[in-house]
Scaffold this motif. Structure first.
Motif, mmCIF file in Angstrom:
data_model
loop_
_atom_site.group_PDB
_atom_site.id
_atom_site.type_symbol
_atom_site.label_atom_id
_atom_site.label_comp_id
_atom_site.label_asym_id
_atom_site.label_seq_id
_atom_site.Cartn_x
_atom_site.Cartn_y
_atom_site.Cartn_z
ATOM 1 N N UNK A 60 -6.990 14.647 14.093
ATOM 2 C CA UNK A 60 -8.328 15.018 13.731
ATOM 3 C C UNK A 60 -8.708 16.235 13.496
ATOM 4 N N UNK A 61 -7.875 17.262 13.696
ATOM 5 C CA UNK A 61 -8.090 18.591 13.133
ATOM 6 C C UNK A 61 -7.991 18.658 11.606
ATOM 7 N N UNK A 62 -6.926 17.761 11.046
ATOM 8 C CA UNK A 62 -6.960 17.622 9.544
ATOM 9 C C UNK A 62 -8.020 16.951 9.094
ATOM 10 N N UNK A 63 -8.409 15.822 9.416
ATOM 11 C CA UNK A 63 -9.402 15.009 9.128
ATOM 12 C C UNK A 63 -9.929 13.708 10.045
ATOM 13 N N UNK A 64 -10.946 13.371 10.244
ATOM 14 C CA UNK A 64 -11.326 12.087 10.946
ATOM 15 C C UNK A 64 -10.631 10.793 10.309
ATOM 16 N N UNK A 65 -10.997 10.804 9.125
ATOM 17 C CA UNK A 65 -10.731 9.447 8.530
ATOM 18 C C UNK A 65 -9.845 9.630 7.560
ATOM 19 N N UNK A 66 -8.794 8.789 7.000
ATOM 20 C CA UNK A 66 -8.086 8.866 5.850
ATOM 21 C C UNK A 66 -6.776 9.604 6.073
ATOM 22 N N UNK A 67 -6.328 9.728 7.322
ATOM 23 C CA UNK A 67 -5.169 10.576 7.621
ATOM 24 C C UNK A 67 -4.132 10.081 7.120
ATOM 25 N N UNK A 68 -3.933 8.751 7.140
ATOM 26 C CA UNK A 68 -2.747 7.955 6.788
ATOM 27 C C UNK A 68 -2.659 7.961 5.201
ATOM 28 N N UNK A 69 -3.616 7.816 4.489
ATOM 29 C CA UNK A 69 -3.486 8.007 3.103
ATOM 30 C C UNK A 69 -3.159 9.346 2.532
ATOM 31 N N UNK A 70 -3.798 10.448 3.273
ATOM 32 C CA UNK A 70 -3.417 11.849 2.839
ATOM 33 C C UNK A 70 -1.705 11.969 3.016
ATOM 34 N N UNK A 71 -1.381 11.419 4.310
ATOM 35 C CA UNK A 71 0.208 11.459 4.604
ATOM 36 C C UNK A 71 1.026 10.970 3.799
ATOM 37 N N UNK A 72 0.632 9.535 3.230
ATOM 38 C CA UNK A 72 1.268 9.119 2.165
ATOM 39 C C UNK A 72 1.464 9.632 0.936
ATOM 40 N N UNK A 73 0.272 10.126 0.462
ATOM 41 C CA UNK A 73 0.205 10.867 -0.640
ATOM 42 C C UNK A 73 1.098 12.083 -0.652
ATOM 43 N N UNK A 74 1.342 12.767 0.465
ATOM 44 C CA UNK A 74 2.140 14.048 0.346
ATOM 45 C C UNK A 74 3.448 13.340 0.423
ATOM 46 N N UNK A 75 3.812 12.423 1.174
ATOM 47 C CA UNK A 75 5.254 11.852 1.388
ATOM 48 C C UNK A 75 5.615 11.423 -0.240
ATOM 49 N N UNK A 76 4.612 11.308 -0.830
ATOM 50 C CA UNK A 76 5.228 10.835 -2.294
ATOM 51 C C UNK A 76 5.688 12.074 -3.145
ATOM 52 N N UNK A 77 5.246 13.211 -2.925
ATOM 53 C CA UNK A 77 5.533 14.586 -3.260
ATOM 54 C C UNK A 77 6.545 15.217 -2.653
#
Length: 198
Positions: free
Chosen positions: A119-136
């Motif tokens: 939750x320090x990164x974000x409250x909602x959408x953590x999994x989507x950001x994590x997946x987008x970063x993993x694709x890079x």
């Protein structure tokens, strides 16, 4: 490395990676050998290079920013991770316009973003950001993956306020949020909201 290996690392199907290569849309240099095998010349990112990210919701919590950074630094040093940047921010976990976080997300040289809690990164959408970063080929590393329970009333306030602002506008949303939060607290027999929440 072979295109199939690269595709697997990126979480892509081999056929998708093949089509990307054929269409000239592969984000990394690649060549086809006389045997027909496609070799990807992916730049190896140093896995131990990290950016530290600390965030609190309000100015009255600013003292916790330095404590968060100290804990993150200790964690990184204990694992011999190379710290390349440290970002401290005060802002809602629901706010998608935090300049420091956006800078880290946009910087392809940062391989890993280290946070104390999700939750320090974000409250909602953590999994989507994590997946987008993993694709890079990048990642988010969470020091303490246990869900925090000490900030639930503040989380609830942020969600209600955010939704209310969209429906009723800012000033009306604040009044409605206070009423809704008060009703929930009294109905659920929760402790009173912390100062500044109601």
């Amino acid at each position: 490395m072979k295109l199939s290996v690269w595709a697997r690392q990126q979480g892509l199907c081999y056929k998708t990676a093949w089509r990307m290569w054929k269409d000239g849309k592969l984000p990394v240099p690649a060549e086809q050998l006389p045997t027909g095998t496609v070799i990807v010349h992916a730049e190896e990112r140093q896995p131990s290079s990290v950016a530290l990210y600390a965030r609190v919701s309000s100015a009255d919590q600013k003292g916790d920013l330095d404590r968060q950074l100290a804990r993150l630094t200790e964690f990184a040093l204990a694992r011999r991770l190379s710290i390349v940047e440290a970002v401290k921010e005060v802002g809602s976990g629901m706010d998608g316009q935090r300049k420091g976080l956006l800078r880290l997300l946009r910087d392809p040289k940062i391989g890993t973003i280290l946070v104390e809690h999700r939750d320090r990164l974000m409250r909602l959408g953590f999994e989507q950001v994590e997946a987008a970063l993993a694709a890079q080929g990048r990642s988010v590393l969470v020091v303490d993956s246990e869900e925090r329970t000490d900030d639930k009333v503040r989380d609830l306030e942020e969600v209600i306020l955010s939704l209310g602002e969209r429906l009723y506008g800012k000033s009306a949303a604040n009044d409605r949020m206070k009423k809704a939060l008060g009703a929930l607290i009294s109905k659920a027999n929760l402790p009173p909201a912390p100062a500044g929440c109601a």
